[in-house]
Design an enzyme around this catalytic site. Sequence first.
Site, PDB file in Angstrom:
ATOM      1  N   GLU A 425     -25.121   5.576  17.231  1.00 38.70           N
ATOM      2  CA  GLU A 425     -24.939   6.850  16.533  1.00 38.70           C
ATOM      3  C   GLU A 425     -24.277   7.944  17.375  1.00 38.70           C
ATOM      4  O   GLU A 425     -24.829   9.017  17.577  1.00 38.70           O
ATOM      5  CB  GLU A 425     -26.295   7.340  16.002  1.00 38.70           C
ATOM      6  CG  GLU A 425     -26.885   6.393  14.970  1.00 38.70           C
ATOM      7  CD  GLU A 425     -28.206   6.869  14.381  1.00 38.70           C
ATOM      8  OE1 GLU A 425     -28.803   7.830  14.911  1.00 38.70           O
ATOM      9  OE2 GLU A 425     -28.650   6.268  13.381  1.00 38.70           O
ATOM     10  N   GLU A 534     -29.229  -0.015  10.743  1.00 33.09           N
ATOM     11  CA  GLU A 534     -30.507   0.627  10.467  1.00 33.09           C
ATOM     12  C   GLU A 534     -30.581   1.003   8.989  1.00 33.09           C
ATOM     13  O   GLU A 534     -29.583   1.425   8.404  1.00 33.09           O
ATOM     14  CB  GLU A 534     -30.695   1.896  11.305  1.00 33.09           C
ATOM     15  CG  GLU A 534     -30.724   1.688  12.807  1.00 33.09           C
ATOM     16  CD  GLU A 534     -30.916   3.005  13.563  1.00 33.09           C
ATOM     17  OE1 GLU A 534     -31.319   4.010  12.931  1.00 33.09           O
ATOM     18  OE2 GLU A 534     -30.666   3.028  14.783  1.00 33.09           O
TER      19      GLU A 534
END
Length: 774
Positions: A425, A534
Amino acid sequence: MAQNSSNIPYDPLDTQPRVETPQLLTPDPVEFGPPRPGFFEAGSRSSVGSTLGVNARGSAYGSIAPLRSSQYGDNNSHELSPVGPASERYRDDPTLPVGAAPPTANLTEKDQLYAAPRTKTKRKALFGCLIAGGCLLLVLAIVLPVYFLVIKPKSSSTTSTNTGSDGHSGGHASATASGEHPENTPGFVTSGGDGSIVTKDDGTTFVYNNSFGGFWVFDPANPLNESAQAQSWTKPLSQEWAWGTDKVYGVNLGGWLNLEPFISPALYEPFYPNAVDEWTLCEQIMQRDGNLNAIEEHYKTFIVEEDFAMIAAAGLNWLRIPIAFWAIEKYPNEPFLERVSWNYFLKAIEWARKYGLRINLDLHALPGSQNGWNHSGKLGKINFLAGVMGVANAQRALDHVRIFAEFISQPEYKNVVPFFGIINEPRSNSDSGYPVEAMQAWYAEAYRIIRNAGGTGAGNGPFISIHDAFYGMSQWTGFLSGADRLAMDHHPYLVFAVPLPGGPPSDFEAMPCGRWAGDFSNANSAFGVTTAGEWSHAINDCGLYVNAVGRGTRYEGTFETTTVLGSCDTWNDHTTWDQSTKDSLRQMSLSTMDALQNWFFWTWRIGESSRGRVEAPFWSYKLAVLEGWAPTDPRESVGQCQRLGQPTHSFTGPYQSWQIGGAGAGTVPSLDSYPWPPTAIGGFPDAAPLPQYTATGAINTLPVHTYTYSSAGAAATADVGDGWNNAADTTPMAVPVADCTYPDQWDATAAAIPTCGVAGATTEAAPVAEPTPI
């Protein structure tokens, strides 16, 4: 208001026991319960204890027990004690009643023949032992079943042993009646299927229940055996994964080797509100204890071998394991526990190999923080590719990528860890982020480094997974076209949508189909292999510390908004959920799996809070399967969106040959369009004057696990590599220029630019050093 540790029931880091008698190990097998399927009993929702069938602690640090519970005392103690009555056994929620004991396990072993994996030249001598042991195998095939089925169940004299801090490496076969372990016989493959007994290094046992046809394999004389299967439909590690055909049903082991407050709240609660990330947690623990032993204790206890067996039994076949750069090294001003987490990643490799699971190694925290969020190591500012130290931090991160890549590209590990998520991320697409061109340049350099470490083409090094950096998957179409096995990672979360949805669970049943199915199908077609690294069951942001320590929730109007959508009391306590709630969440779970196609749920386990319960239940896959809001077989998800009347968007392949390491892979005409270092980074349109590190440092290699066994009466050591795949990769590591004072690498967004260490002013590289263990 600060929370005093005396106000909570127990301190999870206290070195003093809170009960008279800690309840730890037992020499008897620990049953997880009847296989339905995969030993998760969906029907017994009133009792997690009954579901797991926990007759005893699976290990001194087992995740089938709390990290610390006053019920079991201080887990720093390694002494054994008898198991108490059923009323004292661990339950995920201590308020639930304990169910009836599970039925007697079927101890019949499945007879299998397993092929040994590829080995290096210096292991060839082992094959002679395997052949010589052929006759012995015939005898053992007769003797051992008699022992397991007749002798051992009647024996009451076996005692448990405890190896202290090293009590969680791979399990072996049960001891023979003479007390000698059959695994000490070279070439003897220990294995078992549904109902078999797994005995771990510390002597404790548990029953392996897997009704999906999975079986475990552990051969100490050949620890690289790759013939285990998580399920009958999942290829063993020795066979190549067929992208476009085989499905990734994965789960993250989040919060294990890279800590997060909402995943392990009991670690953080004693220091509220001062510990908000791993940086401040380490500072607080060090101030209190004078050491970071509590962090390693977390590594030992939070995830253990039983979890890997349970994951396979839940129908899952991949793991995404987040790890931080301090598994390799740290600088003096960084408070993290250095290098220790790597020892537990080695255990993960061993256990994954044993249970037939593949690993996606996820570099979750990078120097300076790639996103400013707590799971990057330090909450606050972004100093990766941004600020005065942005280039230097990115250089250092590339060395970490290189060290990990060299390790997992070795023949001994490449089939267990065939996927490498090189950054988690990165918040490039934000006001405080960094230009997409800088992100692309870093990705391109990482690609060069990894392919240099492992080579080009299928089977040579890992897939390289890049995150979309919050630009969206479609923005990366055409990036590094022709690159060998470059994969896209995207993290779809309903909970972080703007505005936050606020309806009942039934409103979310089909939502993933419309939001994500088309995007993921298109990305697989246009870019190549695309996974959802995720996702979760969260339909709101309720949950202890989900938004960070000390912050409220959008749902209750106490964080980033004053609009109140409801109360989190119910959502934080899954024992209040009725069947319709669970059924709707289960439908949403199936829809998400179908829409994403290849995915990793975040996360396997949420630790108990100081109140002894899971207070972020949306995020625990283990709990969801136990309590019925996730399927016990993820294959049920195929066709879910169509069943709900949603448009069908499924990528059915095939991928282009070069995308999966076939013909044309590695021919990347645009690679030279992304020079390193970048010309601009966050906050600096001209990055040339910024400080850099110099390539004069010694090469670090990650250590390997040593396996010894008995050969002709003498101890022998199996060849498991040396931590470095490409002996020709000898470029020194990037380190600070001697006598140059750099700004704080974690707080340099507005720092003065030093006159030393800038590009063109660095010292000449020192002579190339041979790789040396760290």
